[in-house]
Design a protein around this motif. Structure first.
Motif, PDB file in Angstrom:
ATOM      1  N   THR A   1       0.974   8.881   1.840  1.00 33.58           N
ATOM      2  CA  THR A   1       1.301  10.215   1.325  1.00 33.58           C
ATOM      3  C   THR A   1       1.776  11.112   2.458  1.00 33.58           C
ATOM      4  OG1 THR A   1      -0.391   9.966  -0.390  1.00 33.58           O
ATOM      5  CG2 THR A   1       0.410  12.205   0.054  1.00 33.58           C
TER       6      THR A   1
ATOM      7  N   LYS B   1       7.008  -1.759   1.360  1.00 36.81           N
ATOM      8  CA  LYS B   1       7.429  -3.016   0.735  1.00 36.81           C
ATOM      9  C   LYS B   1       7.739  -4.110   1.748  1.00 36.81           C
ATOM     10  CE  LYS B   1       9.377  -0.721  -3.338  1.00 36.81           C
ATOM     11  NZ  LYS B   1      10.589  -0.515  -4.164  1.00 36.81           N
TER      12      LYS B   1
ATOM     13  N   THR C   1       5.421  10.419  -1.640  1.00 38.68           N
ATOM     14  CA  THR C   1       4.687   9.185  -1.350  1.00 38.68           C
ATOM     15  C   THR C   1       5.685   8.075  -1.045  1.00 38.68           C
ATOM     16  OG1 THR C   1       4.644   8.608  -3.711  1.00 38.68           O
ATOM     17  CG2 THR C   1       2.737   9.785  -2.812  1.00 38.68           C
ATOM     18  N   TYR C   2       5.182   7.012  -0.429  1.00 40.98           N
ATOM     19  CA  TYR C   2       6.035   5.871  -0.075  1.00 40.98           C
ATOM     20  C   TYR C   2       5.219   4.602  -0.220  1.00 40.98           C
ATOM     21  CZ  TYR C   2       8.753   2.678   2.885  1.00 40.98           C
ATOM     22  OH  TYR C   2       9.480   1.605   3.376  1.00 40.98           O
ATOM     23  N   VAL C   3       5.796   3.627  -0.944  1.00 43.68           N
ATOM     24  CA  VAL C   3       5.157   2.325  -1.100  1.00 43.68           C
ATOM     25  C   VAL C   3       5.756   1.375  -0.072  1.00 43.68           C
ATOM     26  CG1 VAL C   3       4.673   0.402  -2.641  1.00 43.68           C
ATOM     27  CG2 VAL C   3       4.774   2.728  -3.555  1.00 43.68           C
TER      28      VAL C   3
ATOM     29  N   GLU D   1       0.831  -1.204   0.000  1.00 41.53           N
ATOM     30  CA  GLU D   1       0.000   0.000   0.000  1.00 41.53           C
ATOM     31  C   GLU D   1       0.871   1.263   0.000  1.00 41.53           C
ATOM     32  OE1 GLU D   1      -4.015  -1.624   2.241  1.00 41.53           O
ATOM     33  OE2 GLU D   1      -2.605  -0.393   3.374  1.00 41.53           O
ATOM     34  N   THR D   2       0.258   2.374  -0.407  1.00 38.32           N
ATOM     35  CA  THR D   2       0.981   3.647  -0.538  1.00 38.32           C
ATOM     36  C   THR D   2       0.503   4.649   0.514  1.00 38.32           C
ATOM     37  OG1 THR D   2       1.255   3.314  -2.917  1.00 38.32           O
ATOM     38  CG2 THR D   2       1.538   5.551  -2.101  1.00 38.32           C
TER      39      THR D   2
END
Length: 364
Positions: free
Chosen positions: A129, A162, A158-160, A126-127
């Motif tokens: 913000t 992982k 933003t950051y996914v 998920e991402t």
């Protein structure tokens, strides 16, 4: 003769006095106009970067001079001004009908950024913000987001997520004090991986998965070869081997992914000589480093070493084998994912696997 000399000196002094009397004096009754100075004031003299200060210029009677211009360091500023850098600034006013003004000194300190995160908890993939504020103003430029412990800024706001676990971030910007830290809890994605092998958009079936453990012989025994990372840690090398099933796109062949596994049981003396090769350590999310990717599948060839690796992601959910130290080959099970894209974008690998595998010794 003396009388003549005295008379000559007297006339000389008299002439000099007459010359001084020729200076122009104001004509009695004439109105001489002398320009007065403006009086500059500010709503605040101690502020932070980005905080608005309002300046006012008045004449000696206290009336506001609307047409006055404000100047700092020879540059014009508006009557309402926000300084974008910390420092000390002397602000004055100018107007054609006035002889300058006083100076108001504004002390501008660094403001502390505020970092906000759209979610405090997400699932892998998920991402989230980020938002950065200076007071009530949201900043869209001039600031960067950093993962705590990393010197490289995120490319976007933003950051996914992982990898599962706790990760923290901080915002930085020139002229600002670093922001508060915000933490993100990343939950593990519980959906089991479904076998996937996609090469540059083309799907293949997976024929087999195995790992080579790079060894050498020391005193009649196979021990893991020792690698040294750029951080000074010591590791062993495993090679993930993916074998595809032939189809109408390409024949049966192999993909090799070299990974280094940090091994804290390895002992090295001050001369850099290995004194204890330690115990074999299994790969996990936290101890692996991808070193190279090689594909011999015709039409999907690639050979990228660590200094060419572009976008790679390895996630190991399970890596189980029995009697790893006792056998040259140990059967087991793994659940893992590996994605890779070459720098030029010509080669893309999407790989997921959940099933049987084996580890065997390999003398390089």
């Amino acid at each position: 003769m003396k009388k003549l000399c005295f008379l000559f000196a007297f006339l000389l002094v008299l002439s000099s006095c007459s010359s001084d009397d020729n200076t122009v004096a104001p004509v009695e009754g004439e109105d001489v106009q002398v320009k007065s100075r403006l009086v500059v004031s500010a709503t605040a003299t101690d502020v932070t970067v980005g905080e608005v200060v309002e300046f006012t210029a008045k004449d000696k009677s206290g009336a506001v001079v609307e047409e006055a211009k404000f100047v700092v360091n020879s540059s014009s500023i508006s009557a309402k001004h926000a300084f974008d850098k910390a420092g000390q600034y002397a602000v004055s006013a100018i107007h054609k009908d006035f002889a300058g003004s006083n100076e108001v000194v504004i002390n501008v300190g660094k403001a502390t950024l505020e970092l906000r995160l759209s979610h405090k908890e997400v699932t892998e993939g998920e991402t989230v913000t980020f938002q950065v504020f200076n007071g009530e103003e949201e900043l869209s430029s001039g600031v960067k987001i950093y993962e705590v412990g990393s010197e490289k800024a995120l490319e976007q706001m933003t950051y996914v997520a992982k990898t599962s676990g706790l990760v923290s971030f901080v915002a930085k910007g020139e002229g600002f004090i670093d922001s508060n830290q915000v933490s993100l809890t990343v939950l593990e994605d519980k959906i089991p991986y479904q076998d996937t092998l996609v090469l540059s958009g083309d799907a293949f079936e997976i024929d087999a998965v195995s790992f080579d453990f790079d060894v050498k012989e020391v005193n009649g025994e196979n021990v893991g070869t020792v690698k040294k990372t750029t951080d000074g840690a010591y590791a062993n090398q495993y090679t993930l081997i993916i074998r595809n099933k032939a189809n109408d796109k390409a024949g049966r062949s192999f993909i090799f992914v070299d990974i280094w596994v940090i091994n804290p049981t390895i002992k090295v003396n001050s001369d850099g000589e290995v004194t204890d090769y330690g115990k074999r350590v299994l790969p996990t999310n936290d101890n692996t480093i991808v070193r190279s990717v090689y594909s011999s599948i015709k039409g999907y060839e690639v050979s990228d070493t660590f200094n060419k690796l572009h976008e790679s992601e390895l996630k190991i959910r399970k890596f189980e084998v029995k009697e790893l130290d006792a056998k040259a080959r140990a059967d087991g099970e793994t659940e893992l994912m590996f994605n890779y894209e070459s720098l030029d974008g010509a080669f893309k690998l999407e790989f997921k696997y959940n099933g049987e595998m084996y580890v065997k010794d390999y003398k390089s």
